[in-house]
Motif scaffolding. Structure first.
Motif, PDB file in Angstrom:
ATOM      1  N   ARG A   3      11.771   8.217   5.520  1.00 20.57           N
ATOM      2  CA  ARG A   3      11.752   8.816   4.188  1.00 20.57           C
ATOM      3  C   ARG A   3      11.572   7.831   3.048  1.00 20.57           C
ATOM      4  NH1 ARG A   3      14.958  11.927   7.428  1.00 20.57           N
ATOM      5  NH2 ARG A   3      14.480  14.146   7.389  1.00 20.57           N
ATOM      6  N   SER A   4      11.223   6.594   3.373  1.00 24.83           N
ATOM      7  CA  SER A   4      10.953   5.621   2.307  1.00 24.83           C
ATOM      8  C   SER A   4      10.242   4.416   2.902  1.00 24.83           C
ATOM      9  CB  SER A   4      12.259   5.159   1.646  1.00 24.83           C
ATOM     10  OG  SER A   4      13.003   4.331   2.527  1.00 24.83           O
ATOM     11  N   ALA A   5       9.621   3.645   2.028  1.00 30.54           N
ATOM     12  CA  ALA A   5       8.958   2.421   2.476  1.00 30.54           C
ATOM     13  C   ALA A   5       9.988   1.453   3.047  1.00 30.54           C
ATOM     14  CB  ALA A   5       8.192   1.794   1.310  1.00 30.54           C
ATOM     15  N   GLU A   6      11.145   1.389   2.431  1.00 31.07           N
ATOM     16  CA  GLU A   6      12.181   0.469   2.915  1.00 31.07           C
ATOM     17  C   GLU A   6      12.675   0.881   4.302  1.00 31.07           C
ATOM     18  OE1 GLU A   6      14.235  -2.821   3.313  1.00 31.07           O
ATOM     19  OE2 GLU A   6      12.800  -2.441   1.707  1.00 31.07           O
ATOM     20  N   GLU A   7      12.837   2.179   4.531  1.00 36.69           N
ATOM     21  CA  GLU A   7      13.244   2.648   5.857  1.00 36.69           C
ATOM     22  C   GLU A   7      12.175   2.277   6.893  1.00 36.69           C
ATOM     23  OE1 GLU A   7      14.385   6.834   8.102  1.00 36.69           O
ATOM     24  OE2 GLU A   7      14.527   6.740   5.920  1.00 36.69           O
ATOM     25  N   TYR A   8      10.901   2.438   6.539  1.00 38.88           N
ATOM     26  CA  TYR A   8       9.809   2.051   7.435  1.00 38.88           C
ATOM     27  C   TYR A   8       9.854   0.551   7.703  1.00 38.88           C
ATOM     28  CZ  TYR A   8       5.057   1.272   9.162  1.00 38.88           C
ATOM     29  OH  TYR A   8       3.971   0.879   9.909  1.00 38.88           O
ATOM     30  N   LEU A  58       7.954  -0.975  11.056  1.00 42.49           N
ATOM     31  CA  LEU A  58       6.848  -1.807  10.584  1.00 42.49           C
ATOM     32  C   LEU A  58       6.484  -2.893  11.592  1.00 42.49           C
ATOM     33  CD1 LEU A  58       4.807  -2.859   8.507  1.00 42.49           C
ATOM     34  CD2 LEU A  58       6.699  -4.114   7.433  1.00 42.49           C
ATOM     35  N   GLN A  59       7.449  -3.644  12.064  1.00 41.95           N
ATOM     36  CA  GLN A  59       7.157  -4.751  12.988  1.00 41.95           C
ATOM     37  C   GLN A  59       6.521  -4.243  14.287  1.00 41.95           C
ATOM     38  OE1 GLN A  59       7.304  -8.004  12.215  1.00 41.95           O
ATOM     39  NE2 GLN A  59       7.910  -7.322  10.170  1.00 41.95           N
ATOM     40  N   ALA A  60       7.048  -3.155  14.819  1.00 42.57           N
ATOM     41  CA  ALA A  60       6.481  -2.589  16.060  1.00 42.57           C
ATOM     42  C   ALA A  60       5.063  -2.085  15.825  1.00 42.57           C
ATOM     43  CB  ALA A  60       7.368  -1.462  16.577  1.00 42.57           C
ATOM     44  N   ASP A  61       4.815  -1.451  14.675  1.00 46.13           N
ATOM     45  CA  ASP A  61       3.467  -0.958  14.373  1.00 46.13           C
ATOM     46  C   ASP A  61       2.478  -2.109  14.225  1.00 46.13           C
ATOM     47  OD1 ASP A  61       4.375   1.630  14.493  1.00 46.13           O
ATOM     48  OD2 ASP A  61       4.276   1.996  12.329  1.00 46.13           O
ATOM     49  N   MET A  62       2.916  -3.203  13.624  1.00 51.49           N
ATOM     50  CA  MET A  62       2.029  -4.367  13.483  1.00 51.49           C
ATOM     51  C   MET A  62       1.752  -5.001  14.845  1.00 51.49           C
ATOM     52  SD  MET A  62       3.032  -6.207   9.855  1.00 51.49           S
ATOM     53  CE  MET A  62       4.626  -6.745  10.438  1.00 51.49           C
ATOM     54  N   ARG A  63       2.780  -5.122  15.691  1.00 48.10           N
ATOM     55  CA  ARG A  63       2.569  -5.673  17.040  1.00 48.10           C
ATOM     56  C   ARG A  63       1.601  -4.796  17.827  1.00 48.10           C
ATOM     57  NH1 ARG A  63       8.048  -6.776  16.565  1.00 48.10           N
ATOM     58  NH2 ARG A  63       8.599  -4.904  17.728  1.00 48.10           N
ATOM     59  N   PHE A  64       1.803  -3.480  17.747  1.00 47.84           N
ATOM     60  CA  PHE A  64       0.923  -2.560  18.461  1.00 47.84           C
ATOM     61  C   PHE A  64      -0.515  -2.689  17.945  1.00 47.84           C
ATOM     62  CE2 PHE A  64      -1.266   1.507  18.890  1.00 47.84           C
ATOM     63  CZ  PHE A  64      -1.148   1.733  20.250  1.00 47.84           C
ATOM     64  N   SER A  65      -0.691  -2.621  16.633  1.00 49.80           N
ATOM     65  CA  SER A  65      -2.037  -2.660  16.037  1.00 49.80           C
ATOM     66  C   SER A  65      -2.771  -3.958  16.345  1.00 49.80           C
ATOM     67  CB  SER A  65      -1.960  -2.456  14.525  1.00 49.80           C
ATOM     68  OG  SER A  65      -1.530  -1.151  14.235  1.00 49.80           O
ATOM     69  N   ALA A  89       0.816  -1.214   0.000  1.00 50.28           N
ATOM     70  CA  ALA A  89       0.000   0.000   0.000  1.00 50.28           C
ATOM     71  C   ALA A  89       0.850   1.264   0.000  1.00 50.28           C
ATOM     72  CB  ALA A  89      -0.932   0.009   1.206  1.00 50.28           C
ATOM     73  N   LEU A  90       2.136   1.125   0.288  1.00 51.21           N
ATOM     74  CA  LEU A  90       3.013   2.288   0.420  1.00 51.21           C
ATOM     75  C   LEU A  90       3.779   2.570  -0.866  1.00 51.21           C
ATOM     76  CD1 LEU A  90       4.593   1.559   3.921  1.00 51.21           C
ATOM     77  CD2 LEU A  90       2.615   3.008   3.388  1.00 51.21           C
ATOM     78  N   SER A  91       3.828   3.838  -1.226  1.00 50.16           N
ATOM     79  CA  SER A  91       4.691   4.276  -2.320  1.00 50.16           C
ATOM     80  C   SER A  91       6.137   4.052  -1.873  1.00 50.16           C
ATOM     81  CB  SER A  91       4.436   5.759  -2.580  1.00 50.16           C
ATOM     82  OG  SER A  91       5.405   6.294  -3.444  1.00 50.16           O
ATOM     83  N   PRO A  92       7.034   3.678  -2.775  1.00 53.87           N
ATOM     84  CA  PRO A  92       8.436   3.467  -2.373  1.00 53.87           C
ATOM     85  C   PRO A  92       9.054   4.683  -1.681  1.00 53.87           C
ATOM     86  CG  PRO A  92       8.085   2.630  -4.592  1.00 53.87           C
ATOM     87  CD  PRO A  92       6.821   3.367  -4.196  1.00 53.87           C
TER      88      PRO A  92
END
Length: 159
Positions: free
Chosen positions: A80-85, A90-97, A65-68
């Protein structure tokens, strides 16, 4: 530079339209209609799928869903990029959500040609990392239609 002026005008228009709902609707159906609009659009469905993927821990769906070159702002942090996220949060946001319950208070998606803006407020409760969570948050997403697909190009989360 021209794109920056367009984005500023777009966000200003979106924020102004967000404020239009200051007058109370007269019926429950009007209240629901004013608090939730545009979710049925392709851009709206992209946003909903993004959040569902975060809550289900589906990393590849989140990333698709994310633009590069997405820019993500949260608190004082910036990615500043999908890869940086992917590498940092990403993993922490998924665990939180997946650990908490989030109820959407209001959510608007406005489509302007090949650009869309999603503005939402939510209330999150639950337990995460042994801490009780009970907070309201705001989210602004900017999406662009790229090769026929809606991609999130900017995220701003605040709590």
């Amino acid at each position: 530079m021209k794109n920056n002026y367009f984005l500023i005008a777009l966000l200003s228009t979106s924020l102004l339209s967000f404020c239009v709902f200051a007058h109370e609707p007269s019926t429950a159906s009007e209240l629901t209609a004013t608090k939730f609009s545009g979710l049925q659009t392709e851009a709206g469905r992209t946003v909903l799928s993004f959040h569902e993927a975060l809550a289900k821990g589906q990393a590849e769906s989140v990333m698709s869903a994310l633009s590069p070159n997405v820019i993500i702002l949260e608190g004082a942090r910036i990615e500043r990029s999908a890869e940086e996220y992917r590498q940092h949060h990403l993993q922490a946001d998924m665990r939180f959500s997946s650990s908490v319950k989030t109820a959407t208070i209001e959510h608007y998606v406005h489509v302007y040609g090949d650009t869309a803006v999603s503005i939402s407020r939510s209330h999150t409760v639950g337990l995460y990392k042994d801490k009780q969570i009970d907070k309201q948050g705001n989210e602004t997403l900017v999406l662009k239609r790229i090769d026929g697909n809606w991609m999130i190009s900017h995220i701003h989360w605040s709590h």
